[in-house]
Motif scaffolding. Sequence first.
Motif, PDB file in Angstrom:
ATOM      1  N   MET A   1     -11.314 -10.526 -11.440  1.00  0.00           N
ATOM      2  CA  MET A   1     -11.294 -10.561  -9.935  1.00  0.00           C
ATOM      3  C   MET A   1     -12.501 -10.388 -10.351  1.00  0.00           C
ATOM      4  N   GLU A   2     -13.312 -10.044  -8.807  1.00  0.00           N
ATOM      5  CA  GLU A   2     -14.324  -9.274  -8.787  1.00  0.00           C
ATOM      6  C   GLU A   2     -14.038  -8.469  -7.439  1.00  0.00           C
ATOM      7  N   PHE A   3     -14.358  -7.304  -7.571  1.00  0.00           N
ATOM      8  CA  PHE A   3     -14.306  -6.198  -7.174  1.00  0.00           C
ATOM      9  C   PHE A   3     -15.582  -5.691  -6.025  1.00  0.00           C
ATOM     10  N   LYS A   4     -15.272  -5.346  -5.195  1.00  0.00           N
ATOM     11  CA  LYS A   4     -16.257  -5.259  -4.131  1.00  0.00           C
ATOM     12  C   LYS A   4     -16.142  -3.508  -3.591  1.00  0.00           C
ATOM     13  N   GLU A   5     -17.626  -2.730  -3.805  1.00  0.00           N
ATOM     14  CA  GLU A   5     -17.729  -1.407  -3.749  1.00  0.00           C
ATOM     15  C   GLU A   5     -17.452  -1.078  -2.609  1.00  0.00           C
ATOM     16  N   THR A   6     -17.608  -1.669  -1.710  1.00  0.00           N
ATOM     17  CA  THR A   6     -17.374  -1.488   0.212  1.00  0.00           C
ATOM     18  C   THR A   6     -15.251  -0.413  -0.314  1.00  0.00           C
ATOM     19  N   ARG A   7     -14.527  -0.581  -1.001  1.00  0.00           N
ATOM     20  CA  ARG A   7     -12.862  -0.337  -0.838  1.00  0.00           C
ATOM     21  C   ARG A   7     -12.481  -0.241  -2.478  1.00  0.00           C
ATOM     22  N   PRO A   8     -11.661   0.870  -2.381  1.00  0.00           N
ATOM     23  CA  PRO A   8     -11.038   1.308  -4.092  1.00  0.00           C
ATOM     24  C   PRO A   8     -10.446   0.536  -4.345  1.00  0.00           C
ATOM     25  N   ILE A   9     -10.661   0.607  -6.453  1.00  0.00           N
ATOM     26  CA  ILE A   9     -10.322  -0.395  -7.132  1.00  0.00           C
ATOM     27  C   ILE A   9      -9.173  -0.342  -6.342  1.00  0.00           C
ATOM     28  N   TYR A  10      -7.915   0.231  -6.599  1.00  0.00           N
ATOM     29  CA  TYR A  10      -6.580   0.798  -6.503  1.00  0.00           C
ATOM     30  C   TYR A  10      -6.621  -0.297  -4.640  1.00  0.00           C
ATOM     31  N   LEU A  11      -6.693  -0.025  -3.873  1.00  0.00           N
ATOM     32  CA  LEU A  11      -6.451  -0.370  -2.966  1.00  0.00           C
ATOM     33  C   LEU A  11      -6.347  -2.110  -3.105  1.00  0.00           C
ATOM     34  N   GLN A  12      -7.839  -2.332  -3.856  1.00  0.00           N
ATOM     35  CA  GLN A  12      -8.291  -4.319  -3.867  1.00  0.00           C
ATOM     36  C   GLN A  12      -7.156  -4.829  -4.597  1.00  0.00           C
ATOM     37  N   ILE A  13      -6.458  -4.190  -5.799  1.00  0.00           N
ATOM     38  CA  ILE A  13      -5.527  -4.442  -6.484  1.00  0.00           C
ATOM     39  C   ILE A  13      -3.963  -4.451  -5.189  1.00  0.00           C
ATOM     40  N   ALA A  14      -3.527  -3.243  -4.959  1.00  0.00           N
ATOM     41  CA  ALA A  14      -2.597  -3.448  -3.653  1.00  0.00           C
ATOM     42  C   ALA A  14      -2.448  -4.601  -2.744  1.00  0.00           C
ATOM     43  N   ASP A  15      -4.151  -5.226  -2.127  1.00  0.00           N
ATOM     44  CA  ASP A  15      -4.593  -5.654  -2.118  1.00  0.00           C
ATOM     45  C   ASP A  15      -3.565  -7.739  -1.859  1.00  0.00           C
ATOM     46  N   PHE A  16      -4.132  -7.683  -3.629  1.00  0.00           N
ATOM     47  CA  PHE A  16      -4.006  -8.487  -4.665  1.00  0.00           C
ATOM     48  C   PHE A  16      -2.555  -8.548  -4.538  1.00  0.00           C
ATOM     49  N   ILE A  17      -2.327  -7.850  -5.145  1.00  0.00           N
ATOM     50  CA  ILE A  17      -0.286  -7.581  -4.424  1.00  0.00           C
ATOM     51  C   ILE A  17       0.524  -8.514  -3.828  1.00  0.00           C
TER      52      ILE A  17
ATOM     53  N   MET B   1      -4.861  -5.289 -17.958  1.00  0.00           N
ATOM     54  CA  MET B   1      -5.152  -6.534 -18.559  1.00  0.00           C
ATOM     55  C   MET B   1      -6.041  -6.751 -18.252  1.00  0.00           C
ATOM     56  N   GLU B   2      -5.272  -7.876 -17.101  1.00  0.00           N
ATOM     57  CA  GLU B   2      -5.618  -9.095 -16.127  1.00  0.00           C
ATOM     58  C   GLU B   2      -6.642  -8.427 -15.631  1.00  0.00           C
ATOM     59  N   MET B   3      -6.793  -7.621 -14.687  1.00  0.00           N
ATOM     60  CA  MET B   3      -8.184  -6.839 -13.992  1.00  0.00           C
ATOM     61  C   MET B   3      -9.000  -6.461 -13.761  1.00  0.00           C
ATOM     62  N   GLU B   4      -8.864  -6.218 -16.078  1.00  0.00           N
ATOM     63  CA  GLU B   4     -10.041  -5.494 -16.748  1.00  0.00           C
ATOM     64  C   GLU B   4     -10.060  -4.410 -15.748  1.00  0.00           C
ATOM     65  N   VAL B   5      -9.230  -3.160 -15.597  1.00  0.00           N
ATOM     66  CA  VAL B   5      -9.007  -2.589 -15.279  1.00  0.00           C
ATOM     67  C   VAL B   5      -8.244  -0.727 -16.275  1.00  0.00           C
ATOM     68  N   ASN B   6      -8.216  -0.170 -15.740  1.00  0.00           N
ATOM     69  CA  ASN B   6      -7.696   1.250 -16.129  1.00  0.00           C
ATOM     70  C   ASN B   6      -5.968   0.708 -15.655  1.00  0.00           C
ATOM     71  N   PRO B   7      -5.407   1.369 -16.687  1.00  0.00           N
ATOM     72  CA  PRO B   7      -3.619   1.121 -16.240  1.00  0.00           C
ATOM     73  C   PRO B   7      -3.752   2.172 -15.734  1.00  0.00           C
TER      74      PRO B   7
END
Length: 127
Positions: A1-17, A40-46
């Motif tokens: 997943m490619e993250f946008k700088e305009t929104r916190p990553i944890y919220l982008q992951i929540a959006d994904f779910i 691991m799938e998102m390549e982010v810290n747990p």
Amino acid sequence: MEFKETRPIYLQIADFICERILEGTFQEGGRIPSVRDLSMEMEVNPNTVLKSYGYLEAHGIIHKQRGTGFYVSPGAREKVRSLQKERFFNEVLPEVFATMDSLGIYPEELATYYHAWKEEEDEKKTH
């Protein structure tokens, strides 16, 4: 997943779910990926995924079952829609209105484009 700088990553992951819940990939009552698997799938810290899950849990979209993981809560689809509508009205729409105003676009003109777009989308679904 490619993250946008305009929104916190944890919220982008929540959006994904949330998107997976709306499209039916994650069913109400069904288990969602573990924190470790999704990180691991998102390549982010747990911890980032755990923060996402905490956010979704606080909104009643998912819940934790001790020892087995996180599950989609009953009524989650409607909660997701409500949460996303609130975000749309409070964050997205004001930007759209500002752009419309600066370009001299009026609601009637926007409605014409929306209806044309909607017809195209509906036609794509039938073919």
